[in-house]
Motif scaffolding. Structure first.
Motif, PDB file in Angstrom:
ATOM      1  N   ALA A  21      13.457  13.087 -12.871  1.00 45.79           N
ATOM      2  CA  ALA A  21      13.240  11.881 -13.691  1.00 45.79           C
ATOM      3  C   ALA A  21      11.750  11.745 -14.007  1.00 45.79           C
ATOM      4  O   ALA A  21      11.364  11.401 -15.131  1.00 45.79           O
ATOM      5  N   TYR A  22      10.909  12.002 -12.998  1.00 49.03           N
ATOM      6  CA  TYR A  22       9.462  11.966 -13.233  1.00 49.03           C
ATOM      7  C   TYR A  22       9.056  12.980 -14.281  1.00 49.03           C
ATOM      8  O   TYR A  22       8.225  12.701 -15.149  1.00 49.03           O
ATOM      9  N   ILE A  23       9.636  14.188 -14.193  1.00 51.44           N
ATOM     10  CA  ILE A  23       9.256  15.230 -15.145  1.00 51.44           C
ATOM     11  C   ILE A  23       9.615  14.793 -16.568  1.00 51.44           C
ATOM     12  O   ILE A  23       8.802  14.888 -17.496  1.00 51.44           O
ATOM     13  N   VAL A  24      10.840  14.274 -16.751  1.00 51.31           N
ATOM     14  CA  VAL A  24      11.245  13.782 -18.082  1.00 51.31           C
ATOM     15  C   VAL A  24      10.221  12.753 -18.565  1.00 51.31           C
ATOM     16  O   VAL A  24       9.699  12.819 -19.690  1.00 51.31           O
ATOM     17  N   ALA A  25       9.900  11.782 -17.684  1.00 51.45           N
ATOM     18  CA  ALA A  25       9.043  10.659 -18.083  1.00 51.45           C
ATOM     19  C   ALA A  25       7.613  11.116 -18.366  1.00 51.45           C
ATOM     20  O   ALA A  25       7.032  10.765 -19.401  1.00 51.45           O
ATOM     21  N   ARG A  65      -3.016   8.573 -13.520  1.00 50.19           N
ATOM     22  CA  ARG A  65      -3.116   8.162 -12.123  1.00 50.19           C
ATOM     23  C   ARG A  65      -3.454   6.676 -12.003  1.00 50.19           C
ATOM     24  O   ARG A  65      -3.048   6.018 -11.059  1.00 50.19           O
ATOM     25  N   CYS A  66      -4.210   6.158 -12.962  1.00 49.32           N
ATOM     26  CA  CYS A  66      -4.688   4.776 -12.847  1.00 49.32           C
ATOM     27  C   CYS A  66      -4.235   3.961 -14.047  1.00 49.32           C
ATOM     28  O   CYS A  66      -3.992   4.514 -15.115  1.00 49.32           O
ATOM     29  N   GLN A  87       4.316  10.727  -6.166  1.00 46.60           N
ATOM     30  CA  GLN A  87       5.407  11.177  -7.031  1.00 46.60           C
ATOM     31  C   GLN A  87       4.870  11.753  -8.340  1.00 46.60           C
ATOM     32  O   GLN A  87       5.336  12.780  -8.824  1.00 46.60           O
ATOM     33  N   LEU A  88       3.847  11.101  -8.899  1.00 48.29           N
ATOM     34  CA  LEU A  88       3.239  11.611 -10.129  1.00 48.29           C
ATOM     35  C   LEU A  88       2.602  12.970  -9.877  1.00 48.29           C
ATOM     36  O   LEU A  88       2.764  13.913 -10.666  1.00 48.29           O
ATOM     37  N   GLN A 107       0.838  -1.192   0.000  1.00 45.98           N
ATOM     38  CA  GLN A 107       0.000   0.000   0.000  1.00 45.98           C
ATOM     39  C   GLN A 107       0.879   1.250   0.000  1.00 45.98           C
ATOM     40  O   GLN A 107       0.622   2.203  -0.715  1.00 45.98           O
ATOM     41  N   ILE A 108       1.971   1.204   0.793  1.00 48.47           N
ATOM     42  CA  ILE A 108       2.880   2.349   0.847  1.00 48.47           C
ATOM     43  C   ILE A 108       3.441   2.604  -0.559  1.00 48.47           C
ATOM     44  O   ILE A 108       3.480   3.719  -1.036  1.00 48.47           O
ATOM     45  N   SER A 109       3.844   1.549  -1.259  1.00 49.28           N
ATOM     46  CA  SER A 109       4.421   1.715  -2.591  1.00 49.28           C
ATOM     47  C   SER A 109       3.432   2.387  -3.538  1.00 49.28           C
ATOM     48  O   SER A 109       3.801   3.259  -4.305  1.00 49.28           O
ATOM     49  N   TYR A 110       2.148   1.951  -3.474  1.00 55.56           N
ATOM     50  CA  TYR A 110       1.166   2.513  -4.394  1.00 55.56           C
ATOM     51  C   TYR A 110       0.924   3.987  -4.076  1.00 55.56           C
ATOM     52  O   TYR A 110       0.865   4.833  -4.963  1.00 55.56           O
ATOM     53  N   ASN A 111       0.828   4.293  -2.768  1.00 56.89           N
ATOM     54  CA  ASN A 111       0.658   5.693  -2.374  1.00 56.89           C
ATOM     55  C   ASN A 111       1.853   6.519  -2.817  1.00 56.89           C
ATOM     56  O   ASN A 111       1.705   7.658  -3.276  1.00 56.89           O
ATOM     57  N   THR A 112       3.062   5.949  -2.666  1.00 59.05           N
ATOM     58  CA  THR A 112       4.283   6.651  -3.069  1.00 59.05           C
ATOM     59  C   THR A 112       4.238   6.954  -4.564  1.00 59.05           C
ATOM     60  O   THR A 112       4.516   8.078  -4.999  1.00 59.05           O
ATOM     61  N   ALA A 113       3.860   5.950  -5.352  1.00 62.80           N
ATOM     62  CA  ALA A 113       3.813   6.128  -6.813  1.00 62.80           C
ATOM     63  C   ALA A 113       2.843   7.252  -7.184  1.00 62.80           C
ATOM     64  O   ALA A 113       3.131   8.097  -8.036  1.00 62.80           O
TER      65      ALA A 113
END
Ligand code: NAD
Length: 420
Positions: free
Chosen positions: A402-406, A37-38, A18-19, A9-15
């Motif tokens: 990195a997120y911005i590039v992606a 988001r989904c 970050q977006l 759950q932590i990983s999904y919230n983190t993802a």
């Protein structure tokens, strides 16, 4: 590796978080943000498998396709007792960002089956792997969705899947999956590609920081595929001294550094790095907090948190593992001046060589290992520079850069395709 549903759950919230941060900075269109988001699609499957004792056991599995605006979905399959749909969703979205940062013409996907391969026979594992692929059916394909190995799945499992899919299609279609054995359409250089890609990034980071790596100290958490190859290549490519390593049995330390061949032989014989002659046992916490030039987390997620981040002394953290630093710890480390090479970039060597494997399968023509390594180095350097440039333009840390590039690249593809 143990992974609780809570950490999933932590990983999904983190993802998601970050977006959200990247989207706010680039003022991403709200429809594009909602789309990202989904996952675009997910398939839940129920898989009956005949066990060795004649009984039928029912397994649950998933395949998530997060976004394929830039090309077919790509991402591994995990066989794990604690697998959850949320872990798979988080990892599928990270694959969208990873393939985009590397500028590969691919999207992001992930799969998983709730099972414990450690308690299953080879025959049971083969029947489960084949049945999983039959259930996924036309959800996969070399131009749709191409899986690969991940936690507890192996090149042998990839070979069974390539075979089963080829039987289903009535022709050899090995390009449906990557991470295959060399004898069945695998790519040279896939074995150490993740660690190798990480080393190319560390070299660039050290240059940017004006840091000399020759003889400098490194510590590695985790001694599996990524971690053990990091040991070999930190010495071979960067001339570093690896003074601490760990695995699930414990952590060991020697200020003079460990020789790769000797430690590997010990691990093969005894099953763990613990008890290596001449090494002192230390705690996992001590390993993470050592005064080193480079720390390589190469095991689990969320190991550097707001609790231990203030005590981290590494100059560079090279994230070979996925998600080893929590967002709170990220901010603390950034303010302390620790240079983080984010997972999206640092461990993308594996998916990059998987992409090379797809290309070689499509052409039916195979490259020498040296060619694979040269192409990987070029890809890693180009991606590193793109991230560095965004970090300077927006004055943000590398992960956000990195997120911005992606996200910008995926959003552009979605816009061109008329999705928003
Ligand atoms: P692996 O299963 O081969 O190795 C994992 C290692 O971590 C093992 O040595 C295990 O003993 C160790 N470990 C488990 N719990 C630990 C603990 N509490 N403390 C210290 N060590 C512990 O896995 P891998 O393929 O090397 O993957 C490691 C990480 O790298 C994962 O996060 C994975 O998602 C990421 N990654 C791997 C690849 C790849 O190509 N192998 C690619 C991208 C990302």
């Amino acid at each position: 590796m143990n992974r609780s549903p809570q950490s999933a759950q932590i990983s999904y919230n983190t993802a998601q978080k970050q977006l959200q941060e990247a989207a706010a900075i680039i003022k991403l269109d709200s429809a594009a943000y909602e789309l990202l988001r989904c996952p675009l699609r997910e398939l839940h499957v129920t898989i009956p498998v005949k066990m060795d004792n004649g009984s039928i056991k029912i397994f649950q599995g998933f395949r998530v396709q997060h976004n394929d605006a830039r090309g077919p979905n790509k991402g591994g399959i995990r066989f794990h007792p604690d697998e959850t749909i949320d872990t798979v969703r988080a990892l599928a979205s990270w694959m969208t960002w990873k393939t985009s940062v590397m500028d590969l013409p691919l999207g992001g996907g992930k799969g998983g089956v709730i099972c414990n391969p450690k308690t299953m026979s080879t025959g049971e594992l083969e029947r489960l792997s084949r049945a999983y692929i039959r259930q996924l059916g036309s959800f996969l394909g070399p131009q749709k969705d191409i899986p690969a190995p991940d936690v507890y799945t192996t090149p042998q499992i990839m070979a069974w899947i390539a075979d089963e899919y080829s039987i289903m299609q009535g022709k050899n279609l090995f390009g449906v999956i990557t991470g295959k054995p060399l004898a069945l359409g695998g790519s040279a250089g896939r074995g150490d590609a993740t660690a190798r890609g990480g080393m190319y990034c560390v070299r660039e980071a050290a240059e940017a920081l004006g840091l000399s790596l020759a003889g400098a100290r490194a510590a590695i958490q985790g001694y599996g595929n990524a971690g053990s190859n990091a040991h070999k290549l930190a010495i071979e490519l960067l001339g570093m001294k690896v003074i601490a390593v760990s695995d699930s049995s414990g952590s060991i330390y020697n200020p003079d550094g460990f020789r790769y061949e000797a430690l590997m032989m010990h691990k093969k014989k005894s099953g763990s790095v613990s008890g290596f002659p001449g090494a002192a046992a230390i705690s996992d916490k001590e390993l993470l907090e050592l005064d080193v030039s480079v720390l390589f987390p190469a095991a689990l997620d969320s190991v550097i948190t707001k609790t231990n981040a203030p005590d981290i002394r590494a100059k560079i953290i090279a994230e070979l593992a996925n998600g080893p630093i929590t967002p709170e710890a990220d901010a603390i480390l950034y303010n302390k001046g620790v240079y983080i090479i984010p997972d999206l970039l640092c461990n993308a060597g594996g998916v990059t060589v998987s992409y090379f494997e797809m290309v070689q399968n499509a052409y039916g023509y195979y490259w020498e290992e040296e060619q694979v390594q040269q192409r990987l180095e070029h890809k890693m350097k180009t991606a590193f520079l793109a991230v560095q440039q965004k970090s300077q333009t927006y004055k943000v840390h590398n992960r956000l850069a990195a997120y911005i590039v992606a996200v910008e690249r995926v959003a552009e593809a979605m816009k061109l395709r008329g999705w928003y």
